[in-house]
Design a protein around this motif. Structure first.
Motif, PDB file in Angstrom:
ATOM      1  N   PHE A  99       0.833  -1.198   0.000  1.00  0.00           N
ATOM      2  CA  PHE A  99       0.000   0.000   0.000  1.00  0.00           C
ATOM      3  C   PHE A  99       0.869   1.251   0.000  1.00  0.00           C
ATOM      4  CE2 PHE A  99      -2.654  -3.187   2.143  1.00  0.00           C
ATOM      5  CZ  PHE A  99      -3.814  -3.097   1.388  1.00  0.00           C
ATOM      6  N   ASN A 100       0.456   2.229  -0.793  1.00  0.00           N
ATOM      7  CA  ASN A 100       1.081   3.544  -0.699  1.00  0.00           C
ATOM      8  C   ASN A 100       0.690   4.207   0.616  1.00  0.00           C
ATOM      9  OD1 ASN A 100       0.630   2.894  -3.704  1.00  0.00           O
ATOM     10  ND2 ASN A 100       2.185   4.505  -3.751  1.00  0.00           N
ATOM     11  N   TYR A 101      -0.591   4.049   0.982  1.00  0.00           N
ATOM     12  CA  TYR A 101      -1.102   4.627   2.219  1.00  0.00           C
ATOM     13  C   TYR A 101      -2.042   3.644   2.906  1.00  0.00           C
ATOM     14  CZ  TYR A 101       0.258   9.103   0.076  1.00  0.00           C
ATOM     15  OH  TYR A 101       0.950  10.119  -0.522  1.00  0.00           O
ATOM     16  N   VAL A 102      -1.997   3.651   4.237  1.00  0.00           N
ATOM     17  CA  VAL A 102      -3.036   3.019   5.046  1.00  0.00           C
ATOM     18  C   VAL A 102      -3.552   4.091   5.992  1.00  0.00           C
ATOM     19  CG1 VAL A 102      -3.566   1.313   6.809  1.00  0.00           C
ATOM     20  CG2 VAL A 102      -2.108   0.686   4.885  1.00  0.00           C
ATOM     21  N   VAL A 103      -4.882   4.275   6.035  1.00  0.00           N
ATOM     22  CA  VAL A 103      -5.499   5.347   6.811  1.00  0.00           C
ATOM     23  C   VAL A 103      -6.271   4.768   7.989  1.00  0.00           C
ATOM     24  CG1 VAL A 103      -7.043   7.347   6.733  1.00  0.00           C
ATOM     25  CG2 VAL A 103      -5.734   6.700   4.684  1.00  0.00           C
ATOM     26  N   ALA A 104      -6.031   5.328   9.167  1.00  0.00           N
ATOM     27  CA  ALA A 104      -6.831   5.012  10.351  1.00  0.00           C
ATOM     28  C   ALA A 104      -7.680   6.247  10.639  1.00  0.00           C
ATOM     29  CB  ALA A 104      -5.929   4.687  11.537  1.00  0.00           C
ATOM     30  N   THR A 105      -8.938   6.233  10.183  1.00  0.00           N
ATOM     31  CA  THR A 105      -9.729   7.468  10.237  1.00  0.00           C
ATOM     32  C   THR A 105      -9.973   7.945  11.657  1.00  0.00           C
ATOM     33  OG1 THR A 105     -11.848   6.263  10.164  1.00  0.00           O
ATOM     34  CG2 THR A 105     -10.894   7.004   8.048  1.00  0.00           C
ATOM     35  N   HIS A 106     -10.108   7.011  12.610  1.00  0.00           N
ATOM     36  CA  HIS A 106     -10.282   7.377  14.016  1.00  0.00           C
ATOM     37  C   HIS A 106     -10.055   6.130  14.872  1.00  0.00           C
ATOM     38  CE1 HIS A 106     -14.225   5.854  12.883  1.00  0.00           C
ATOM     39  NE2 HIS A 106     -14.574   5.786  14.151  1.00  0.00           N
ATOM     40  N   PRO A 107      -9.947   6.279  16.210  1.00  0.00           N
ATOM     41  CA  PRO A 107      -9.448   5.172  17.031  1.00  0.00           C
ATOM     42  C   PRO A 107     -10.412   4.039  17.343  1.00  0.00           C
ATOM     43  CG  PRO A 107      -8.984   7.331  18.033  1.00  0.00           C
ATOM     44  CD  PRO A 107      -9.990   7.544  16.964  1.00  0.00           C
ATOM     45  N   ASP A 108     -11.645   4.066  16.867  1.00  0.00           N
ATOM     46  CA  ASP A 108     -12.589   3.000  17.214  1.00  0.00           C
ATOM     47  C   ASP A 108     -12.127   1.654  16.660  1.00  0.00           C
ATOM     48  OD1 ASP A 108     -14.170   4.737  18.576  1.00  0.00           O
ATOM     49  OD2 ASP A 108     -15.749   4.878  17.064  1.00  0.00           O
ATOM     50  N   LYS A 109     -12.385   0.592  17.444  1.00  0.00           N
ATOM     51  CA  LYS A 109     -11.866  -0.730  17.107  1.00  0.00           C
ATOM     52  C   LYS A 109     -12.400  -1.285  15.789  1.00  0.00           C
ATOM     53  CE  LYS A 109     -15.305  -3.260  19.885  1.00  0.00           C
ATOM     54  NZ  LYS A 109     -15.502  -4.212  21.005  1.00  0.00           N
ATOM     55  N   ASP A 110     -13.603  -0.846  15.365  1.00  0.00           N
ATOM     56  CA  ASP A 110     -14.145  -1.348  14.110  1.00  0.00           C
ATOM     57  C   ASP A 110     -13.539  -0.654  12.895  1.00  0.00           C
ATOM     58  OD1 ASP A 110     -15.537   0.930  15.047  1.00  0.00           O
ATOM     59  OD2 ASP A 110     -17.274   0.509  13.785  1.00  0.00           O
ATOM     60  N   HIS A 111     -12.575   0.236  13.149  1.00  0.00           N
ATOM     61  CA  HIS A 111     -11.862   0.919  12.063  1.00  0.00           C
ATOM     62  C   HIS A 111     -10.365   0.647  12.104  1.00  0.00           C
ATOM     63  CE1 HIS A 111     -15.204   3.596  10.587  1.00  0.00           C
ATOM     64  NE2 HIS A 111     -15.696   3.132  11.725  1.00  0.00           N
ATOM     65  N   ILE A 112      -9.823   0.276  13.264  1.00  0.00           N
ATOM     66  CA  ILE A 112      -8.371   0.062  13.363  1.00  0.00           C
ATOM     67  C   ILE A 112      -8.006  -1.332  13.864  1.00  0.00           C
ATOM     68  CG2 ILE A 112      -7.962   2.518  13.752  1.00  0.00           C
ATOM     69  CD1 ILE A 112      -7.432   1.813  16.727  1.00  0.00           C
ATOM     70  N   GLY A 113      -8.991  -2.189  14.052  1.00  0.00           N
ATOM     71  CA  GLY A 113      -8.721  -3.511  14.632  1.00  0.00           C
ATOM     72  C   GLY A 113      -7.721  -4.331  13.841  1.00  0.00           C
ATOM     73  N   GLY A 114      -7.705  -4.159  12.522  1.00  0.00           N
ATOM     74  CA  GLY A 114      -6.808  -4.955  11.688  1.00  0.00           C
ATOM     75  C   GLY A 114      -5.475  -4.302  11.383  1.00  0.00           C
ATOM     76  N   MET A 115      -5.219  -3.120  11.938  1.00  0.00           N
ATOM     77  CA  MET A 115      -3.979  -2.409  11.611  1.00  0.00           C
ATOM     78  C   MET A 115      -2.714  -3.220  11.916  1.00  0.00           C
ATOM     79  SD  MET A 115      -4.069   0.621  10.123  1.00  0.00           S
ATOM     80  CE  MET A 115      -2.758   1.671  10.728  1.00  0.00           C
ATOM     81  N   PRO A 116      -2.601  -3.903  13.065  1.00  0.00           N
ATOM     82  CA  PRO A 116      -1.354  -4.630  13.335  1.00  0.00           C
ATOM     83  C   PRO A 116      -1.002  -5.652  12.257  1.00  0.00           C
ATOM     84  CG  PRO A 116      -2.576  -4.342  15.370  1.00  0.00           C
ATOM     85  CD  PRO A 116      -3.489  -3.884  14.262  1.00  0.00           C
ATOM     86  N   TRP A 117      -1.951  -6.470  11.835  1.00  0.00           N
ATOM     87  CA  TRP A 117      -1.605  -7.481  10.840  1.00  0.00           C
ATOM     88  C   TRP A 117      -1.411  -6.881   9.454  1.00  0.00           C
ATOM     89  CZ3 TRP A 117      -4.310  -8.759   6.468  1.00  0.00           C
ATOM     90  CH2 TRP A 117      -5.672  -8.439   6.401  1.00  0.00           C
ATOM     91  N   ILE A 118      -2.114  -5.817   9.132  1.00  0.00           N
ATOM     92  CA  ILE A 118      -1.884  -5.137   7.851  1.00  0.00           C
ATOM     93  C   ILE A 118      -0.454  -4.602   7.811  1.00  0.00           C
ATOM     94  CG2 ILE A 118      -2.427  -3.059   6.516  1.00  0.00           C
ATOM     95  CD1 ILE A 118      -4.459  -5.158   5.979  1.00  0.00           C
ATOM     96  N   LEU A 119      -0.034  -3.926   8.879  1.00  0.00           N
ATOM     97  CA  LEU A 119       1.306  -3.353   8.930  1.00  0.00           C
ATOM     98  C   LEU A 119       2.383  -4.436   8.911  1.00  0.00           C
ATOM     99  CD1 LEU A 119       0.621  -0.601  11.616  1.00  0.00           C
ATOM    100  CD2 LEU A 119       1.055  -0.218   9.177  1.00  0.00           C
ATOM    101  N   SER A 120       2.074  -5.575   9.509  1.00  0.00           N
ATOM    102  CA  SER A 120       3.033  -6.676   9.563  1.00  0.00           C
ATOM    103  C   SER A 120       3.155  -7.407   8.233  1.00  0.00           C
ATOM    104  CB  SER A 120       2.624  -7.665  10.660  1.00  0.00           C
ATOM    105  OG  SER A 120       3.438  -8.813  10.640  1.00  0.00           O
ATOM    106  N   ASP A 121       2.034  -7.580   7.534  1.00  0.00           N
ATOM    107  CA  ASP A 121       2.011  -8.437   6.355  1.00  0.00           C
ATOM    108  C   ASP A 121       2.180  -7.703   5.033  1.00  0.00           C
ATOM    109  OD1 ASP A 121       1.503 -10.273   8.286  1.00  0.00           O
ATOM    110  OD2 ASP A 121      -0.358 -11.027   7.439  1.00  0.00           O
ATOM    111  N   TYR A 122       2.025  -6.380   5.025  1.00  0.00           N
ATOM    112  CA  TYR A 122       2.117  -5.610   3.786  1.00  0.00           C
ATOM    113  C   TYR A 122       3.145  -4.493   3.919  1.00  0.00           C
ATOM    114  CZ  TYR A 122      -2.249  -7.853   2.375  1.00  0.00           C
ATOM    115  OH  TYR A 122      -3.211  -8.774   2.037  1.00  0.00           O
ATOM    116  N   LYS A 123       3.825  -4.207   2.826  1.00  0.00           N
ATOM    117  CA  LYS A 123       4.677  -3.031   2.787  1.00  0.00           C
ATOM    118  C   LYS A 123       3.772  -1.807   2.727  1.00  0.00           C
ATOM    119  CE  LYS A 123       8.246  -0.711   0.076  1.00  0.00           C
ATOM    120  NZ  LYS A 123       9.087  -0.778  -1.155  1.00  0.00           N
ATOM    121  N   VAL A 124       3.970  -0.859   3.641  1.00  0.00           N
ATOM    122  CA  VAL A 124       3.134   0.342   3.712  1.00  0.00           C
ATOM    123  C   VAL A 124       4.023   1.576   3.563  1.00  0.00           C
ATOM    124  CG1 VAL A 124       1.594   1.722   5.168  1.00  0.00           C
ATOM    125  CG2 VAL A 124       1.407  -0.783   5.179  1.00  0.00           C
ATOM    126  N   GLY A 125       3.739   2.392   2.554  1.00  0.00           N
ATOM    127  CA  GLY A 125       4.530   3.594   2.336  1.00  0.00           C
ATOM    128  C   GLY A 125       4.376   4.592   3.460  1.00  0.00           C
TER     129      GLY A 125
END
Length: 285
Positions: A81-107
């Motif tokens: 991904f060029n960008y990954v956006v966390a629009t706000h801190p609620d768990k239904d919007h950022i719950g998957g961030m750890p595995w996305i950051l771990s498994d994908y190259k993020v610009g």
């Protein structure tokens, strides 16, 4: 929480200095056109943006949505991904961030400026630090590009962040590709809408991703009249606590003649554009 932010910022500074831009993805650079995939993840948000061979993920759903999101991204041949956006801190919007950051190259990660003392937020911040991800905290007025699309951050403002309301602090973005415009509202509701109405921004959009899963505090008739969308996408699903989307929101959209698409009824919703027209498809259920 300021000490928490400083702690993670310090670690990031040691691991990877902030860069002014985002690394371009090396995948599928020959692809042209714009696509917005509102992935069916229940009462949560996960939106894949594909533009001229570059990729952005807006929110990552709940932690429990990993299998569904992983399978969808694999089917779309997404590897970074060029960008990954966390629009706000609620768990239904950022719950998957750890595995996305771990498994994908993020610009670059674009993270809501509001801090929260919660396990999902802390896990996200820890993952950003561990992966050394270039991280920014955008506010109204910031701009960037994805392929041939120009993206303007319209919210939050310092005043909205000061309210400490997670939903109203959502990162709101207008994406323009050619003549077509796509407004992504995160979970923004009445306070953010009031700010946008009073702002100098051109809110007109062909497609709007409705704020807060279509709650009765989002999508006021005045706001909708300024956006004048042809299509509205609602990411929603059954919840024991809430009834989303609200009947009043659907009535507002229907009264305005907006074509409503919702993931609980239509499955994943895909908008495709060449900058001149928009085609819509749904997975169906």
């Amino acid at each position: 929480m300021n000490r928490i932010r400083k702690f993670f910022a310090g670690l990031l500074a040691l691991i990877m200095p902030l860069a002014g831009g985002c690394a371009r993805a090396n995948q599928s650079d020959s692809q042209t056109g714009f696509e917005m995939h509102v992935i069916d993840v229940g009462k949560a948000d996960c939106i894949l943006i594909k533009c001229d061979g570059e990729y952005m993920l807006v929110d990552t759903g709940l932690k429990d949505s990993e299998d569904a999101i992983r399978a969808y991204l694999k089917a779309q041949n997404v590897t970074e991904f060029n960008y990954v956006v966390a629009t706000h801190p609620d768990k239904d919007h950022i719950g998957g961030m750890p595995w996305i950051l771990s498994d994908y190259k993020v610009g670059q990660a674009l993270v809501c400026p509001l801090e929260e003392d919660s396990k999902p937020y802390m896990r996200m911040m820890a993952a950003l630090s561990a992966e050394g991800t270039n991280t920014a905290y955008p506010k109204a007025g910031d701009e960037f590009t994805l392929g041939g699309a120009s993206i303007t951050v319209m919210s939050p403002t310092d005043a909205l962040v000061a309210t400490e309301d997670e939903n109203e602090c959502s990162i709101v973005m207008m994406i323009q590709y050619g003549e077509k415009r796509f407004l992504l509202m995160g979970d923004a509701q009445e306070m953010a809408e009031e700010w946008l109405i009073k702002s100098d921004y051109n809110l007109n959009a062909d497609v709007i991703k409705i704020g807060h899963h279509g709650s009765d505090k989002s999508t006021s008739p005045i706001f909708l009249n300024m956006v004048k969308p042809e299509y509205a996408a609602i990411s929603c699903g059954y919840s024991d606590k809430d009834n989303y989307p609200a009947d009043s929101t659907i009535e507002t959209l229907n009264s305005a003649g907006v074509k409503v698409l919702r993931t609980d009824e239509d499955g994943t919703i895909v908008f495709r554009s060449d900058g001149q027209s928009i085609e819509v498809s749904t997975a169906g259920k």
